[in-house]
Write an enzyme that holds these catalytic residues in place. Structure first.
Site, PDB file in Angstrom:
ATOM      1  N   ASP A  38      40.732  46.470  39.860  1.00  0.00           N
ATOM      2  CA  ASP A  38      41.204  46.324  41.237  1.00  0.00           C
ATOM      3  C   ASP A  38      42.207  45.169  41.321  1.00  0.00           C
ATOM      4  O   ASP A  38      42.150  44.235  40.523  1.00  0.00           O
ATOM      5  CB  ASP A  38      40.032  46.037  42.175  1.00  0.00           C
ATOM      6  CG  ASP A  38      39.102  47.230  42.329  1.00  0.00           C
ATOM      7  OD1 ASP A  38      39.557  48.364  42.096  1.00  0.00           O
ATOM      8  OD2 ASP A  38      37.925  47.016  42.666  1.00  0.00           O
ATOM      9  N   ASP A  80      34.287  44.705  49.204  1.00  0.00           N
ATOM     10  CA  ASP A  80      34.771  43.406  48.722  1.00  0.00           C
ATOM     11  C   ASP A  80      35.471  42.686  49.872  1.00  0.00           C
ATOM     12  O   ASP A  80      35.550  43.204  50.995  1.00  0.00           O
ATOM     13  CB  ASP A  80      35.688  43.562  47.493  1.00  0.00           C
ATOM     14  CG  ASP A  80      36.934  44.395  47.768  1.00  0.00           C
ATOM     15  OD1 ASP A  80      37.409  44.423  48.923  1.00  0.00           O
ATOM     16  OD2 ASP A  80      37.457  45.020  46.826  1.00  0.00           O
ATOM     17  N   ARG A 171      31.439  46.519  42.638  1.00  0.00           N
ATOM     18  CA  ARG A 171      31.373  46.447  44.104  1.00  0.00           C
ATOM     19  C   ARG A 171      30.174  47.223  44.626  1.00  0.00           C
ATOM     20  O   ARG A 171      29.457  46.768  45.530  1.00  0.00           O
ATOM     21  CB  ARG A 171      32.662  47.021  44.711  1.00  0.00           C
ATOM     22  CG  ARG A 171      33.873  46.142  44.561  1.00  0.00           C
ATOM     23  CD  ARG A 171      35.091  46.789  45.179  1.00  0.00           C
ATOM     24  NE  ARG A 171      35.582  47.910  44.405  1.00  0.00           N
ATOM     25  CZ  ARG A 171      35.997  49.075  44.897  1.00  0.00           C
ATOM     26  NH1 ARG A 171      35.940  49.287  46.199  1.00  0.00           N
ATOM     27  NH2 ARG A 171      36.461  50.019  44.126  1.00  0.00           N
TER      28      ARG A 171
END
Length: 286
Positions: A38, A80, A171
Site C-alpha cells: 500500500d 488504516d 489491515r
C-alpha cells in the site's frame, strides 16, 4: 538486465510508482513487482527485471514479515489511517486481553479481504467499487500467521511483528483483532522487513539505485543464478542442451523439485523435475 532487485520502498508511493520510476532509471520496459505494498507502507518490494519477470510468482509466494503499528478505538473505511473515520469508541484493552486475543490469530485462519484492496470481483477491483460507495460480499480465504508478537502496547496504541503467508492483509488482521476485543482497530503504519530470504539490510532505495547507475555500478541487481539457490544438475551433450533451451522435456533420475541447470559449469537456467522428467521451469532459460 535479467535479475532481482530488492527495493526499500518509501511511504507515499504505490508499487506501480516504483516500477515506473525504475523503468526510467534502468531505461528498460520489462519490469514487474512481486507483491503489492500500500502507498502508506514502507519496506521490501522485490522487483524482477527482464526474463526474471517470468519467475515473479515464485518470490510473491514466499512468506513475509512485517512490523505494524495499530490503534484501538476507531474504525475507518480502509482499515488504516488513510480512510474516512466511520465509528469511534472509548474502549481500549489491557495488555493481557490483547495477548489472549492474539492466540486466536496464530496458525491457519480464515480472513476476509478489505473492500479497499486490488482483488477483483466480476472483473472490477474492490477499491473501485468501494470508491463508488458500494460494498460487495467477499469470500474468506485461508491464510497462515506463522508468528504474531506484541512489541509495545499502552492500552490504545501499539506495534506488533508478524510473519505471514501470501495473501494476508495486515489491515484486516488488525480490524479482526479489534472486533474480537469488542472495539475497533486501525493500522497506523506498516513496514515489510522480509520477503523469503530478502531482508532490509540488503535492500536499496530508488535514490541509491539511481546514484549507482550513474556510476555504472549494477551490484544492486542479483542474477537468477544467485537469487534461486536450488540444487544443481549438470547436463551434457549438444542434443540435451538444445532440448533444454527449447523448453523440451529430458529424462533425468533426480528427486522431484526445482534445480539450477549447468553445462560445463556454465549456468543455463532453471528447471523442475517431476517423476524423473526435467523441464525448464516456467520456460526460463538463459
Amino acid at each position: 538486465m535479467d535479475g532481482i532487485i530488492n527495493i526499500d520502498k518509501s511511504s507515499g508511493m504505490t508499487s506501480f510508482d516504483v516500477v515506473r520510476r525504475l523503468k526510467r532509471i534502468l531505461k528498460m520496459k520489462k519490469i514487474g513487482h512481486t507483491g503489492t505494498l500500500d502507498p502508506m507502507a514502507t519496506g521490501i518490494l522485490v522487483i524482477c527485471t527482464g526474463r526474471a519477470t517470468r519467475l515473479a510468482q515464485d518470490i510473491e509466494g514466499q512468506r513475509k514479515t512485517y512490523i505494524a503499528g495499530f490503534e484501538l478505538g476507531y474504525k475507518t473505511t480502509t482499515y488504516d489511517t488513510e480512510g474516512e473515520i466511520t465509528h469511534r469508541t472509548d474502549k481500549g484493552a489491557k495488555r493481557e486481553e490483547l495477548e489472549k486475543a492474539l492466540e486466536n490469530f496464530r496458525g491457519e485462519i480464515d480472513q476476509i479481504p478489505p473492500m479497499y484492496s486490488a482483488l477483483k470481483v466480476n472483473g472490477k477491483r474492490l477499491y473501485e467499487l468501494a470508491r463508488e460507495g458500494k460494498e460487495v460480499e467477499r469470500k474468506s480465504r485461508r491464510v497462515t500467521i506463522e508468528n504474531l508478537e506484541i512489541l509495545d502496547f499502552d492500552g490504545r496504541k501499539g506495534t506488533f511483528t508478524c510473519t505471514v503467508s501470501k495473501g494476508t492483509y495486515i489491515r484486516s488482521l488488525i480490524y479482526d483483532i479489534g472486533e474480537l476485543l469488542g472495539t475497533y482497530g486501525v493500522m497506523t503504519s506498516l513496514r515489510r522487513t522480509q520477503v523469503g530470504e530478502y531482508t532490509l539490510d540488503i535492500a536499496y532505495t530508488l535514490e541509491e539505485i539511481e546514484d549507482m547507475m550513474g556510476k555504472e555500478d549494477y551490484s544492486f541487481s542479483k542474477s537468477i543464478e544467485e537469487s534461486f539457490l536450488y540444487p544443481t544438475i549438470e547436463i551434457s551433450g549438444e542434443k540435451n542442451i538444445k532440448l533444454f533451451n527449447n523448453g523440451n522435456t529430458l529424462i533425468y533420475e533426480k528427486e522431484d523439485g526445482r534445480y539450477r541447470i549447468y553445462n560445463d559449469k556454465k549456468f543455463l537456467g532453471l528447471a523442475e523435475v517431476k517423476k524423473c522428467r526435467l523441464k525448464g521451469y516456467k520456460y526460463y532459460n538463459v
